[in-house]
Design a protein around this motif. Sequence first.
Motif, PDB file in Angstrom:
ATOM      1  N   PHE A  48      23.545  67.064  35.563  1.00 23.97           N
ATOM      2  CA  PHE A  48      22.773  66.628  34.398  1.00 23.97           C
ATOM      3  C   PHE A  48      21.749  65.591  34.830  1.00 23.97           C
ATOM      4  O   PHE A  48      21.769  65.090  35.950  1.00 23.97           O
ATOM      5  CB  PHE A  48      23.700  66.061  33.320  1.00 23.97           C
ATOM      6  CG  PHE A  48      24.354  64.762  33.702  1.00 23.97           C
ATOM      7  CD1 PHE A  48      23.826  63.567  33.256  1.00 23.97           C
ATOM      8  CD2 PHE A  48      25.486  64.738  34.501  1.00 23.97           C
ATOM      9  CE1 PHE A  48      24.420  62.365  33.601  1.00 23.97           C
ATOM     10  CE2 PHE A  48      26.088  63.539  34.853  1.00 23.97           C
ATOM     11  CZ  PHE A  48      25.551  62.350  34.400  1.00 23.97           C
ATOM     12  N   THR A  49      20.867  65.252  33.893  1.00 21.54           N
ATOM     13  CA  THR A  49      19.890  64.186  34.092  1.00 21.54           C
ATOM     14  C   THR A  49      19.707  63.470  32.760  1.00 21.54           C
ATOM     15  O   THR A  49      20.188  63.937  31.726  1.00 21.54           O
ATOM     16  CB  THR A  49      18.546  64.752  34.598  1.00 21.54           C
ATOM     17  OG1 THR A  49      17.705  63.662  34.979  1.00 21.54           O
ATOM     18  CG2 THR A  49      17.836  65.578  33.532  1.00 21.54           C
ATOM     19  N   PHE A  50      19.013  62.344  32.764  1.00 19.64           N
ATOM     20  CA  PHE A  50      18.667  61.657  31.523  1.00 19.64           C
ATOM     21  C   PHE A  50      17.212  61.926  31.195  1.00 19.64           C
ATOM     22  O   PHE A  50      16.364  61.994  32.084  1.00 19.64           O
ATOM     23  CB  PHE A  50      18.909  60.145  31.641  1.00 19.64           C
ATOM     24  CG  PHE A  50      20.303  59.756  31.267  1.00 19.64           C
ATOM     25  CD1 PHE A  50      20.618  59.397  29.963  1.00 19.64           C
ATOM     26  CD2 PHE A  50      21.319  59.770  32.215  1.00 19.64           C
ATOM     27  CE1 PHE A  50      21.913  59.059  29.615  1.00 19.64           C
ATOM     28  CE2 PHE A  50      22.610  59.428  31.884  1.00 19.64           C
ATOM     29  CZ  PHE A  50      22.908  59.073  30.574  1.00 19.64           C
ATOM     30  N   VAL A  51      16.925  62.081  29.900  1.00 15.44           N
ATOM     31  CA  VAL A  51      15.568  62.317  29.417  1.00 15.44           C
ATOM     32  C   VAL A  51      15.335  61.461  28.169  1.00 15.44           C
ATOM     33  O   VAL A  51      16.280  61.046  27.512  1.00 15.44           O
ATOM     34  CB  VAL A  51      15.337  63.810  29.074  1.00 15.44           C
ATOM     35  CG1 VAL A  51      15.398  64.685  30.328  1.00 15.44           C
ATOM     36  CG2 VAL A  51      16.326  64.296  28.031  1.00 15.44           C
ATOM     37  N   ASN A  52      14.062  61.192  27.872  1.00 14.79           N
ATOM     38  CA  ASN A  52      13.699  60.549  26.612  1.00 14.79           C
ATOM     39  C   ASN A  52      13.554  61.647  25.570  1.00 14.79           C
ATOM     40  O   ASN A  52      12.833  62.616  25.783  1.00 14.79           O
ATOM     41  CB  ASN A  52      12.374  59.793  26.735  1.00 14.79           C
ATOM     42  CG  ASN A  52      12.481  58.595  27.638  1.00 14.79           C
ATOM     43  OD1 ASN A  52      12.062  58.644  28.782  1.00 14.79           O
ATOM     44  ND2 ASN A  52      13.044  57.516  27.136  1.00 14.79           N
ATOM     45  N   THR A  53      14.270  61.490  24.457  1.00 18.14           N
ATOM     46  CA  THR A  53      14.197  62.503  23.402  1.00 18.14           C
ATOM     47  C   THR A  53      13.943  61.850  22.063  1.00 18.14           C
ATOM     48  O   THR A  53      14.788  61.137  21.546  1.00 18.14           O
ATOM     49  CB  THR A  53      15.509  63.309  23.311  1.00 18.14           C
ATOM     50  OG1 THR A  53      16.585  62.406  23.092  1.00 18.14           O
ATOM     51  CG2 THR A  53      15.761  64.122  24.556  1.00 18.14           C
ATOM     52  N   GLY A  54      12.806  62.058  21.519  1.00 15.73           N
ATOM     53  CA  GLY A  54      12.464  61.749  20.137  1.00 15.73           C
ATOM     54  C   GLY A  54      13.016  60.491  19.518  1.00 15.73           C
ATOM     55  O   GLY A  54      13.066  59.430  20.121  1.00 15.73           O
ATOM     56  N   LYS A  55      13.456  60.647  18.258  1.00 14.52           N
ATOM     57  CA  LYS A  55      13.877  59.507  17.437  1.00 14.52           C
ATOM     58  C   LYS A  55      15.307  59.696  16.964  1.00 14.52           C
ATOM     59  O   LYS A  55      15.721  60.796  16.619  1.00 14.52           O
ATOM     60  CB  LYS A  55      12.964  59.383  16.219  1.00 14.52           C
ATOM     61  CG  LYS A  55      11.519  59.151  16.564  1.00 14.52           C
ATOM     62  CD  LYS A  55      10.665  59.132  15.312  1.00 14.52           C
ATOM     63  CE  LYS A  55       9.202  58.981  15.679  1.00 14.52           C
ATOM     64  NZ  LYS A  55       8.340  59.042  14.501  1.00 14.52           N
ATOM     65  N   GLN A  56      16.037  58.585  16.922  1.00 15.94           N
ATOM     66  CA  GLN A  56      17.409  58.579  16.423  1.00 15.94           C
ATOM     67  C   GLN A  56      17.569  57.489  15.374  1.00 15.94           C
ATOM     68  O   GLN A  56      16.811  56.521  15.355  1.00 15.94           O
ATOM     69  CB  GLN A  56      18.405  58.286  17.547  1.00 15.94           C
ATOM     70  CG  GLN A  56      18.475  59.305  18.630  1.00 15.94           C
ATOM     71  CD  GLN A  56      19.478  58.911  19.709  1.00 15.94           C
ATOM     72  OE1 GLN A  56      20.051  57.824  19.685  1.00 15.94           O
ATOM     73  NE2 GLN A  56      19.674  59.794  20.664  1.00 15.94           N
TER      74      GLN A  56
END
Length: 196
Positions: free
Chosen positions: A73-81
């Motif tokens: 796996f990797t980490f990504v920036n995803t939208g809004k929470q």
Amino acid sequence: AYAAQGFNIPSLGNTYGDNFYYSANPNLKVETVRSYQAGVETAALKYLWMKVTAFTNKIQDSLNSEATSGTSFTFVNTGKQRRQGIEAEVKTAPVYNFSVSAGAEFIDAKDLETGRRLTDIPTHVYDLGLHYNDEQSFKALLHGRYINWNADPSNQASYDSFIFDLSMIKKIHQRNYAGLEVFAAVHNIFNGSQYL
């Protein structure tokens, strides 16, 4: 009432630390958060202190794990929470040097773009405490915590038990501005499991 704006910098491991299970992502951006809280606290009842707080956290460019293959796996920036909820705490006044405390937190965490409930973020947390303080030379705390992690089933998580810890402090000597204390801590007394 409370309001704040802050940020969370990706760790060096997330941006530069490749290994067999993890692919680093050097393009990660800073995660930003706006946090709002409001609550009430009272000691108006003779033997009871209470506090209730509602909160909401709005997160942009949130950091989330994403599978890159069947085993990595990797980490990504995803939208809004949005993570919002309520927490409540109570504590009794001491009776024969003992007091009891309890707390609960309920959290609703959603991806604001998909409406999907987020995993790996607690949905509820419970705290229990038994306190002893003789106001002279000895203090002890038996503290239990349960966290429902709402983990992704593929993580093979285990979080079905309270974890209890015991901490003790004994004052040995006190003179003017100096003192000597000994302390002991026993963690996970009942050998429970609680992990993502």
